[in-house]
Enzyme design. Structure first.
Site, PDB file in Angstrom:
ATOM      1  N   CYS A 148       0.835  -1.203   0.000  1.00  0.00           N
ATOM      2  CA  CYS A 148       0.000   0.000   0.000  1.00  0.00           C
ATOM      3  C   CYS A 148       0.873   1.257   0.000  1.00  0.00           C
ATOM      4  O   CYS A 148       1.425   1.630   1.048  1.00  0.00           O
ATOM      5  CB  CYS A 148      -0.922  -0.011   1.215  1.00  0.00           C
ATOM      6  N   CYS A 151      -0.471   4.077   2.257  1.00  0.00           N
ATOM      7  CA  CYS A 151      -0.228   3.896   3.699  1.00  0.00           C
ATOM      8  C   CYS A 151       1.235   4.130   4.054  1.00  0.00           C
ATOM      9  O   CYS A 151       1.536   4.727   5.078  1.00  0.00           O
ATOM     10  CB  CYS A 151      -0.580   2.469   4.137  1.00  0.00           C
ATOM     11  N   ASP A 152       2.145   3.625   3.237  1.00  0.00           N
ATOM     12  CA  ASP A 152       3.548   3.534   3.657  1.00  0.00           C
ATOM     13  C   ASP A 152       4.513   4.434   2.874  1.00  0.00           C
ATOM     14  O   ASP A 152       5.690   4.520   3.239  1.00  0.00           O
ATOM     15  CB  ASP A 152       4.033   2.076   3.525  1.00  0.00           C
TER      16      ASP A 152
END
Ligand code: NAP
Length: 331
Positions: A148, A151-152
């Site tokens: 992701c 997200c990261d």
């Protein structure tokens, strides 16, 4: 990502609850189904699963959903879907189905927090990113291996990352990563991308992105965190090691259908089999969105399937309520 907070959590409720329509999954298919079922006054309950909104909530921007000419953030889109469904009486439960029994009606669905008896069930459990299944992948997930970018990505500011895959997700997420990373190398197993033309054009025009063709990754290297990858050129057989800080894997998805093993029909890839009316082989149980769609897998198609499934569930409940009324009247 849509955060769960204490205020989101539902207060204690009876252990067993009877509902007309239970929707398992809260992505675009589930929330569209909820909207339609709610507007038919069926008070649907949506079990969110682990992630309210499903995969789209982790998407930075959605640019191909009609009605949003400038695109819309994935998390914002989920909030809008949720708000619209709730406005008409849908109830969102932050809970996950753990067991289902479709052998008789009402259908039984056990969850972490209780049990539902449902006249009709709409399954919209979506899909989960596929893994490469290579050494280092599991061990280093969360320590440089990610599925992701939204997200990261931030953790890779000014770092070098690789993206694995050649589809829309790989290019879209790779482009997103260029906001943070110093370089993004897309490693693809063929010499031709699967991704659509617009994304291909954007990626090839981005100075931070480069491509490595005809290459697979055989190992992810590192002890505490990712330090590199071992790659093999599938044409020449050459094996090289490449230092890298992050590995983002976007090689497709597996449908989330384990829960329905032995109860519903699935194809050889595990997708639920539905007919044109979103019906599974159990009358009253429908499926919509990516869990039943190996072909299109778009937000707009999933939302459409969810609406169609709910319309069928509405007919099903009406027909069965009528026949029950007739039996009572005739008895
Ligand atoms: P996808 O289209 O199935 O592409 C998966 C990619 O990963 C392919 O290029 C495939 O290579 C590669 N791959 C698969 N297994 C691999 C392995 N074991 N090792 C190395 N490479 C592997 O999946 P996706 O990109 O996640 O897209 C899924 C669906 O969502 C598609 O329908 C897509 O159009 C849609 N989507 C749309 C958008 C958008 O419209 N903006 C954004 C994201 C996703 P091959 O090409 O050789 O098979």
């Amino acid at each position: 990502m849509v955060e769960l907070s204490i205020s989101n959590l539902t207060p204690s409720k009876p252990e067993q609850e009877r509902v007309q329509v239970l929707i398992i999954g809260s992505g675009p298919a589930g929330l569209s189904a909820a909207l339609y079922a709610a507007r038919a006054d069926l008070n649907p309950v949506v079990l969110t699963g682990m992630e309210l909104g499903g995969q789209v909530s982790l998407t930075y921007i959605v640019e191909n959903y009609p009605g949003f000419p400038d695109g819309v953030g994935g998390a914002e889109m989920v909030e809008l879907f949720q708000k619209q469904a709730e406005r008409f009486g849908a109830r969102i439960e932050f809970d996950t189905a753990t067991e289902v029994d479709f052998s008789q009606r009402p259908f039984k669905v056990k969850t972490y927090n209780g049990e539902y008896l449902a006249e009709s069930v709409i399954i919209t459990t979506g899909a989960t990113p596929k893994h490469l299944d290579i050494p280092g992948e599991v061990e280093l997930t969360g320590r440089g291996v990610s599925y992701c970018a939204t997200c990261d990505g931030w953790f890779f500011k000014d770092k070098d990352v690789v993206v694995i895959g050649g589809g829309d997700s790989a290019l879209e997420e790779g482009l997103f990563l260029t906001r943070y990373a110093k370089s993004v190398t897309i490693v693809h197993r063929r010499d031709e991308l699967r991704a659509g033309a617009i994304l291909q054009k954007r990626a090839s025009g981005n100075p931070k992105i480069k491509f490595i063709w005809n290459t697979i990754i055989t190992d992810i290297l590192g002890e505490e965190a990712v330090t590199g990858i071992r790659m093999k050129n599938v044409t020449s057989g050459e094996v090289i090691e490449h230092p890298i800080d992050g590995v983002f894997i976007f090689i497709g998805h597996n449908p989330n259908t384990e829960l329905f093993n032995g109860q519903l029909d699935m194809d050889k890839l595990g997708y639920l089999i539905v007919d044109q009316l979103m019906r599974t082989r159990v009358p009253g149980v429908y499926a919509a969105g990516e869990v039943a769609d190996p072909t299109f897998r778009q937000v707009v198609t999933s939302a459409g399937m969810g609406a169609a499934a709910a319309m069928q569930a509405i007919h099903f409940i009406e027909a069965n309520t009528e026949s029950q009324t007739e039996i009572i009247a005739g008895s």
